[in-house]
Design an enzyme around this catalytic site. Structure first.
Site, PDB file in Angstrom:
ATOM      1  CG  ASP A 107      -1.648   1.414   1.542  1.00 43.37           C
ATOM      2  OD1 ASP A 107      -2.345   1.426   0.582  1.00 43.37           O
ATOM      3  OD2 ASP A 107      -1.426   1.773   2.492  1.00 43.37           O
ATOM      4  CG  ASP A 151      -1.924   7.474   0.362  1.00 48.50           C
ATOM      5  OD1 ASP A 151      -1.158   8.396   0.110  1.00 48.50           O
ATOM      6  OD2 ASP A 151      -2.924   7.116  -0.241  1.00 48.50           O
TER       7      ASP A 151
HETATM    8  C1  G6P Z   1      -5.311   5.845  -0.081  1.00 54.09           C
HETATM    9  C2  G6P Z   1      -5.900   6.549   1.213  1.00 54.09           C
HETATM   10  C3  G6P Z   1      -6.881   7.160   1.304  1.00 54.09           C
HETATM   11  C4  G6P Z   1      -7.592   8.009   0.303  1.00 54.09           C
HETATM   12  C5  G6P Z   1      -7.373   7.358  -1.205  1.00 54.09           C
HETATM   13  C6  G6P Z   1      -7.316   8.003  -2.182  1.00 54.09           C
HETATM   14  O1  G6P Z   1      -6.125   4.932   0.023  1.00 54.09           O
HETATM   15  O2  G6P Z   1      -5.439   5.658   2.283  1.00 54.09           O
HETATM   16  O3  G6P Z   1      -7.203   7.834   2.689  1.00 54.09           O
HETATM   17  O4  G6P Z   1      -8.942   8.474   0.290  1.00 54.09           O
HETATM   18  O5  G6P Z   1      -5.895   6.890  -1.223  1.00 54.09           O
HETATM   19  O6  G6P Z   1      -6.653   9.015  -2.376  1.00 54.09           O
HETATM   20  P1  G6P Z   1      -6.698  10.262  -3.596  1.00 54.09           P
HETATM   21  O7  G6P Z   1      -5.076  10.526  -3.726  1.00 54.09           O
HETATM   22  O8  G6P Z   1      -7.036   9.460  -4.960  1.00 54.09           O
HETATM   23  O9  G6P Z   1      -7.596  11.049  -3.046  1.00 54.09           O
HETATM   24 MG    MG Z   2      -2.759   3.029   3.611  1.00 53.65          MG
END
Ligand code: G6P
Ligand code: MG
Length: 220
Positions: A9, A11
């Site tokens: 993953d 983030d």
């Molecule tokens: C990751 C994060 C989420 C976030 C998602 C979409 O999975 O953990 O918290 O909402 O990405 O991110 P983006 O950059 O597309 O807004």
């Molecule tokens: Mg994450």
């Protein structure tokens, strides 16, 4: 089953952009007078941008039109991308680089499996854009975690079976997605208390590759 690939993953696992997501959503919620705190923020981990917005708006009495929702999501992303401009290779979380090197040295493939549409930008900012064998992200999937789509896509791109993959995740939604995909799940940080994680770690400095290989063998 031998371990053929590790899917990371992004983030909260490779880099702490989870904090920037929080700060950007906090600005939007404050502007809209919606109650939003770090506890609610935990529910946004691994969840897509629009689904995150829905969770935030569920704490408001106001009915937002689809147009208003997409404007809020766009504003959040502008604030978030402004924060991402500050990212550099120094922000790669402890343990990530040595883990990547250890896996590559053992001929284990490495991939990204993230719900984020900003994945290419983030990888570029931290200097890891060319270091993964496959990148499955929010730009190439229909359903975000806990749906297994992003991890199954990463396995397909790598040409490996799901049961040969281990996923490293900081989100409960991501651990659930990995388990539904039939993959081994390593929970770090916030996901370390997930009951269905096969391995639980505070951070990646604690990950011993030999132990990871062992747990994958025992599982099958
Ligand atoms: C990751 C994060 C989420 C976030 C998602 C979409 O999975 O953990 O918290 O909402 O990405 O991110 P983006 O950059 O597309 O807004
Ligand atoms: Mg994450």
């Amino acid at each position: 089953m031998n371990l053929s690939a590790v899917i990371f993953d992004l983030d909260g696992v490779i880099v702490s952009t989870d904090e920037y997501h929080y700060q950007a959503w906090k600005q939007i919620s404050d502007q809209e007078n919606i109650n939003f705190d770090r506890k609610i923020n935990e529910r946004l981990r691994g969840v897509s941008r629009m689904e995150s917005l829905e969770i935030i708006l569920s704490h408001s009495d106001k009915n937002y039109s689809e147009n208003e929702k997409s404007q809020l999501a766009q504003r959040k992303n502008e604030i978030y991308c402004e924060l991402l401009n500050k990212l550099s290779p120094n922000d790669i979380l402890p343990g990530v680089i040595s883990l990547l090197l250890g896996l590559i040295a053992r001929n284990i493939k490495v991939a990204i499996g993230s719900s984020s549409k900003n994945t290419p930008f983030i990888l570029d900012q931290i200097g890891l854009a060319k270091n993964f064998d496959a990148i499955a992200d929010g730009n190439s999937i229909k359903s975000s975690k806990p749906d297994p789509e992003v991890f199954l896509l990463a396995a397909k791109m790598l040409g490996v079976k799901p049961e040969e993959c281990a996923v490293i995740e900081d989100a409960k939604a991501g651990i659930d997605a990995a388990k539904t995909a039939g993959m081994m799940a390593v929970g770090v940080g916030s996901a370390a208390n997930c009951v269905n994680a096969d391995m639980k770690l505070n951070d990646l400095t604690e990950l011993d590759i030999e132990q990871l290989l062992e747990v994958t063998k025992i599982r099958s």
